[in-house]
Design an enzyme around this catalytic site. Structure first.
Site, PDB file in Angstrom:
ATOM      1  CB  CYS A 114      -1.032  -0.001   1.124  1.00  0.00           C
ATOM      2  SG  CYS A 114      -0.374  -0.390   2.738  1.00  0.00           S
ATOM      3  CB  CYS A 122      -2.757  -4.207   0.928  1.00  0.00           C
ATOM      4  SG  CYS A 122      -3.162  -2.970   2.186  1.00  0.00           S
ATOM      5  CE  LYS A 191      -3.450  -4.037   8.503  1.00  0.00           C
ATOM      6  NZ  LYS A 191      -2.403  -3.880   7.476  1.00  0.00           N
ATOM      7  NE  ARG A 201      -5.296   3.067   6.284  1.00  0.00           N
ATOM      8  CZ  ARG A 201      -6.502   2.558   6.461  1.00  0.00           C
ATOM      9  NH1 ARG A 201      -7.567   3.330   6.318  1.00  0.00           N
ATOM     10  NH2 ARG A 201      -6.655   1.291   6.761  1.00  0.00           N
ATOM     11  NE  ARG A 213      -5.302  -0.251   3.991  1.00  0.00           N
ATOM     12  CZ  ARG A 213      -4.807   0.430   2.962  1.00  0.00           C
ATOM     13  NH1 ARG A 213      -5.200   0.153   1.724  1.00  0.00           N
ATOM     14  NH2 ARG A 213      -3.930   1.398   3.161  1.00  0.00           N
ATOM     15  CD  GLU A 229      -8.259 -13.892   8.077  1.00  0.00           C
ATOM     16  OE1 GLU A 229      -7.152 -14.431   7.892  1.00  0.00           O
ATOM     17  OE2 GLU A 229      -8.930 -13.393   7.145  1.00  0.00           O
ATOM     18  CE  LYS A 244      -1.948  -2.422  11.865  1.00  0.00           C
ATOM     19  NZ  LYS A 244      -1.585  -2.356  10.506  1.00  0.00           N
ATOM     20  CB  SER A 269      -0.844   5.400  13.841  1.00  0.00           C
ATOM     21  OG  SER A 269      -1.993   5.024  13.096  1.00  0.00           O
ATOM     22  CE1 TYR A 308       4.400   3.810  14.550  1.00  0.00           C
ATOM     23  CE2 TYR A 308       2.313   3.234  15.610  1.00  0.00           C
ATOM     24  CZ  TYR A 308       3.129   3.239  14.496  1.00  0.00           C
ATOM     25  OH  TYR A 308       2.688   2.677  13.327  1.00  0.00           O
TER      26      TYR A 308
HETATM   27  C1  PBG Z   1      -0.092  -1.564   5.847  1.00  0.00           C
HETATM   28  C2  PBG Z   1      -0.112  -1.247   7.297  1.00  0.00           C
HETATM   29  C3  PBG Z   1      -0.988  -0.383   7.989  1.00  0.00           C
HETATM   30  C4  PBG Z   1      -0.519  -0.348   9.300  1.00  0.00           C
HETATM   31  C5  PBG Z   1       0.576  -1.184   9.384  1.00  0.00           C
HETATM   32  N1  PBG Z   1       0.806  -1.753   8.129  1.00  0.00           N
HETATM   33  C6  PBG Z   1      -2.108   0.448   7.522  1.00  0.00           C
HETATM   34  C7  PBG Z   1      -3.288  -0.137   6.885  1.00  0.00           C
HETATM   35  O1  PBG Z   1      -3.524  -1.351   6.900  1.00  0.00           O
HETATM   36  O2  PBG Z   1      -4.030   0.670   6.312  1.00  0.00           O
HETATM   37  C8  PBG Z   1      -1.119   0.484  10.396  1.00  0.00           C
HETATM   38  C9  PBG Z   1      -0.205   0.795  11.539  1.00  0.00           C
HETATM   39  C10 PBG Z   1      -0.655   1.903  12.416  1.00  0.00           C
HETATM   40  O3  PBG Z   1      -1.762   2.467  12.289  1.00  0.00           O
HETATM   41  O4  PBG Z   1       0.144   2.236  13.292  1.00  0.00           O
HETATM   42  N2  PBG Z   1      -0.900  -2.597   5.446  1.00  0.00           N
HETATM   43 ZN    ZN Z   2      -1.084  -2.549   3.148  1.00  0.00          ZN
END
Ligand code: PBG
Ligand code: ZN
Length: 321
Positions: A114, A122, A191, A201, A213, A229, A244, A269, A308
């Site tokens: 992505c 992705c 996820k 993002r 997504r 999953e 996550k 994040s 983080y």
């Molecule tokens: C990419 C990815 C994402 C994150 C980690 N790898 C974003 C998404 O799936 O849109 C998010 C990490 C975060 O928000 O700290 N696939």
């Molecule tokens: Zn991705």
């Protein structure tokens, strides 16, 4: 119960404590940057130029952090994510620089497209019976190529984050075929299609041009699907599973850890940004809330935590000594 809560007995009876070796620091490497750029929605986080990769890893290592997770922002994007598997791509170069500077740092790479596709999805996008969407099987090849290029550069663990069906099996076979039998796979196995990825993002410039997504990431309310999953990735021989985001999903973390392989939790994040925003307003204590969030993630069963706050926690733990 209060007899045991006497101050003198508290340390003796504490069950869960965060240690530096639990933590993984996410790092954004930016091919377009000459010097580090602050990420507005993630205070204290930066996009680093390649020239700083070694120093960033050295600083984390000296602080006691033993693992990092690399993301790349390429100079150019296209429909096929060519920048993602370029041997001289930003992540590939950063891995080499970090391994040279700090050979014992565990280097984990995010395997996804992505940040590298012009449409921001992705993997490979094409027509489906419901309109344009991420194509599963045609994207597997791409993930194999990305993972292989990371392994060639020296990554210790590759971490597919695309939520494609069969990606762990596909990447495992590709790594084994090329002789990278000792490179581990940490799958972003459970996820969610979460609203908490917003700041990421912006940071990684990985927002999508159309759709969302939700045709590949999980619906937040579905628990059996979420556990399934991770079970499927376990069957495909993922070495480490992941949940996550972390904090909103502790019930599922507790369930997934019973499968048997180590489980990582990714405090994303948005979880980081929320704590920072409230703290900046003086509404809560950054350090206390961050430590509480991380302690509860560990209590629920995380073997490792991607956060983080990793660098801050290392400092806070030193201050406690
Ligand atoms: C990419 C990815 C994402 C994150 C980690 N790898 C974003 C998404 O799936 O849109 C998010 C990490 C975060 O928000 O700290 N696939
Ligand atoms: Zn991705």
């Amino acid at each position: 119960m209060r007899r045991l809560r006497a101050r003198v007995l508290q340390p003796l009876l504490s069950e869960t404590a965060i240690s530096k070796s639990d933590l993984v620091a996410p790092i954004f490497m930016d091919q377009t940057a000459q010097k580090r750029k602050a990420i507005a929605s993630m205070p204290g986080q930066f996009r680093y130029p390649l020239a700083e990769a070694g120093a960033v890893a050295r600083d984390l290592w000296d602080a006691g952090i033993r693992a990092l997770l690399l993301f790349g922002i390429p100079r150019e994007k296209d429909a096929h994510a060519s920048g993602a598997f370029d041997p001289d791509g930003i992540v590939q170069k950063a891995v080499r620089a970090i391994k040279k500077e700090v050979p014992m740092m565990a280097v984990i790479t995010d395997v996804c497209a992505c940040e590298y596709t012009d449409h921001g999805h992705c993997g490979i996008v094409g027509q489906t019976r419901y309109g344009p969407d991420l194509l599963n099987d045609p994207s597997l090849d791409l993930m194999d190529k990305i993972a292989l290029s990371h392994a060639e550069s020296g990554a210790d663990i590759v971490a597919p984050s695309c939520m494609l069906d069969g990606v762990v099996q596909s990447v495992r076979a590709a790594l084994d075929r090329e002789g990278y039998t000792d490179v581990a796979i940490m799958s972003y196995s459970t996820k969610f299609a979460s609203a908490l990825y917003g700041p990421f993002r912006d940071a990684a410039d990985s927002g999508f041009q159309f759709g969302d997504r939700s045709t590949y990431q999980l619906p937040p309310g579905n628990s059996r699907e979420a556990v399934l999953e991770s079970m499927l990735d376990f069957d495909e021989e993922a070495d480490i599973l992941m949940i996550k985001p972390a904090g909103f999903y502790l019930d599922l973390l507790a369930e997934i850890r019973t499968l048997g392989v180590p489980v990582a939790a990714y405090q994303v994040s948005g979880e980081y940004a929320m704590i920072h925003a409230a703290a900046a307003n003086g509404w809560l204590s950054l350090r206390d809330v961050a430590m509480e969030a991380l302690t509860c993630i560990k209590r629920a069963g995380a073997d490792l935590i991607i956060t983080y706050f990793a660098r801050d926690v290392a400092r806070w733990l030193d201050e406690e000594q």
